[in-house]
Design an enzyme around this catalytic site. Sequence first.
Site, mmCIF file in Angstrom:
data_model
loop_
_atom_site.group_PDB
_atom_site.id
_atom_site.type_symbol
_atom_site.label_atom_id
_atom_site.label_comp_id
_atom_site.label_asym_id
_atom_site.label_seq_id
_atom_site.Cartn_x
_atom_site.Cartn_y
_atom_site.Cartn_z
ATOM 1 N N SER A 1 0.651 -1.191 0.042
ATOM 2 C CA SER A 1 0.046 0.004 0.000
ATOM 3 C C SER A 1 1.054 1.184 -0.204
ATOM 4 C CB SER A 1 -0.801 -0.346 1.276
ATOM 5 O OG SER A 1 -1.227 1.547 1.839
ATOM 6 N N TYR B 1 -2.246 -1.467 10.198
ATOM 7 C CA TYR B 1 -2.568 -1.222 9.087
ATOM 8 C C TYR B 1 -0.944 -0.796 8.710
ATOM 9 C CZ TYR B 1 -4.167 -0.550 3.392
ATOM 10 O OH TYR B 1 -4.281 -1.131 3.163
HETATM 11 P P1 NAD Z 1 -11.248 -6.489 0.245
HETATM 12 O O1 NAD Z 1 -12.090 -6.085 0.949
HETATM 13 O O2 NAD Z 1 -11.793 -6.124 -2.039
HETATM 14 O O3 NAD Z 1 -10.458 -7.619 -1.146
HETATM 15 C C1 NAD Z 1 -10.166 -8.111 0.680
HETATM 16 C C2 NAD Z 1 -9.880 -9.841 0.384
HETATM 17 O O4 NAD Z 1 -9.361 -10.018 1.080
HETATM 18 C C3 NAD Z 1 -11.362 -10.432 0.482
HETATM 19 O O5 NAD Z 1 -10.940 -11.789 -1.018
HETATM 20 C C4 NAD Z 1 -11.516 -11.336 1.319
HETATM 21 O O6 NAD Z 1 -12.510 -12.275 1.427
HETATM 22 C C5 NAD Z 1 -9.927 -11.223 2.058
HETATM 23 N N1 NAD Z 1 -9.861 -11.359 3.140
HETATM 24 C C6 NAD Z 1 -9.901 -11.098 4.323
HETATM 25 N N2 NAD Z 1 -9.284 -11.529 5.827
HETATM 26 C C7 NAD Z 1 -9.617 -13.204 5.244
HETATM 27 C C8 NAD Z 1 -9.237 -14.334 6.044
HETATM 28 N N3 NAD Z 1 -9.417 -14.013 7.606
HETATM 29 N N4 NAD Z 1 -8.444 -15.108 5.158
HETATM 30 C C9 NAD Z 1 -8.882 -15.353 3.747
HETATM 31 N N5 NAD Z 1 -8.816 -13.974 2.818
HETATM 32 C C10 NAD Z 1 -9.703 -12.921 3.728
HETATM 33 O O7 NAD Z 1 -9.957 -5.309 0.180
HETATM 34 P P2 NAD Z 1 -9.272 -4.723 -1.727
HETATM 35 O O8 NAD Z 1 -8.851 -3.632 -1.191
HETATM 36 O O9 NAD Z 1 -9.527 -5.487 -2.642
HETATM 37 O O10 NAD Z 1 -7.644 -4.984 -0.904
HETATM 38 C C11 NAD Z 1 -6.565 -5.709 -1.124
HETATM 39 C C12 NAD Z 1 -5.238 -5.897 -0.837
HETATM 40 O O11 NAD Z 1 -4.801 -4.070 -1.734
HETATM 41 C C13 NAD Z 1 -4.909 -5.483 0.236
HETATM 42 O O12 NAD Z 1 -3.918 -6.317 1.525
HETATM 43 C C14 NAD Z 1 -5.505 -4.540 1.133
HETATM 44 O O13 NAD Z 1 -4.766 -3.690 2.155
HETATM 45 C C15 NAD Z 1 -4.353 -3.501 -0.718
HETATM 46 N N6 NAD Z 1 -4.937 -2.275 -0.581
HETATM 47 C C16 NAD Z 1 -5.892 -1.668 -0.450
HETATM 48 C C17 NAD Z 1 -6.036 -0.510 -1.623
HETATM 49 C C18 NAD Z 1 -6.974 0.285 -1.357
HETATM 50 O O14 NAD Z 1 -8.031 1.371 -1.416
HETATM 51 N N7 NAD Z 1 -8.750 -0.803 -1.566
HETATM 52 C C19 NAD Z 1 -5.060 0.162 -1.708
HETATM 53 C C20 NAD Z 1 -3.660 0.270 -1.152
HETATM 54 C C21 NAD Z 1 -3.433 -1.553 -0.661
#
Ligand code: NAD
Length: 260
Positions: free
Chosen positions: A142, A155
């Site tokens: 991130s 986080y």
């Molecule tokens: P999201 O909530 O859409 O997806 C998260 C995924 O993680 C889902 O498939 C969920 O089922 C899974 N998950 C959560 N808890 C779990 C567990 N205990 N066991 C197995 N799977 C589990 O979120 P996203 O925004 O797509 O985030 C994905 C990654 O990208 C994360 O690591 C997040 O920190 C990172 N990220 C997101 C953003 C953003 O703005 N959305 C920015 C930077 C980084």
Amino acid sequence: MFKGKLALITGSTSGIGAGIAKELAGKGANLIINGLGDLNEINQFCAKLQKDYGIQATYLAADMTDSDSIEQMMKKINHDLGGVDILVNNAGIQFVSPVEDFPVEQWNRVIEINLNSSFHTIRLAVPSMKQKKWGRIINIASAHALIASPFKSAYVAAKHGIAGLTKTIALEVATDGITVNAICPGYVWTPLVQAQIPVTAKTRGITEQQVIDDVMLKAQPTKKFVTIEEVAGLASYLSTDIAGSITGSIISIDGGWSAQ
Ligand code: NAD
């Protein structure tokens, strides 16, 4: 491009992970889908990937908070499917709170999913990658791997940890044909971001629109959310052979956020 390769994408039932799954499937990779959600919907997602792209998509429901569950999944992949070629550590959660009120169990959960799970998948994927003399490890970190924001202590700590893990493992496997990189997106419009809007509004005492304009997009000079497809395209590029010299890199895709 990735025909014959097996990609494990943790947390691929939603958001960025699902986007990366589609992108890699579109280039011929077989997939392990992982994450939480409704089993019928997940099975439909796998069936659609198979139909649309002519690849194999297998769902393994390991809980990323639980090292035993991750170990079982990785053993199954190693024994039954020949090991992971492309490992995308993507599962992640967020929790927003001032540090003095931060629930200890939420701190532990964020660290387990966002940091510890990647240690476990990596340690269990590396031996077969070493045998094959080829591997790609992509950690979805991130902008918060580089920059802090208030009220996101767990986080930000986990994501800074992922940056250190990425660099360390990259050095350890540098002569084995394995690259290890971290992708650092800014704000991407996914369920994870949508869920933190009301709680951030409450914590900061502002409206939800102000969270979008004055907290999230304020940080991004482009004034746009990063798209899932842009992150997936970068993950796909890092998985190619031509990206073989990119390793130990912490790569921003944040609309200029970290340039400031
Ligand atoms: P999201 O909530 O859409 O997806 C998260 C995924 O993680 C889902 O498939 C969920 O089922 C899974 N998950 C959560 N808890 C779990 C567990 N205990 N066991 C197995 N799977 C589990 O979120 P996203 O925004 O797509 O985030 C994905 C990654 O990208 C994360 O690591 C997040 O920190 C990172 N990220 C997101 C953003 C953003 O703005 N959305 C920015 C930077 C980084």
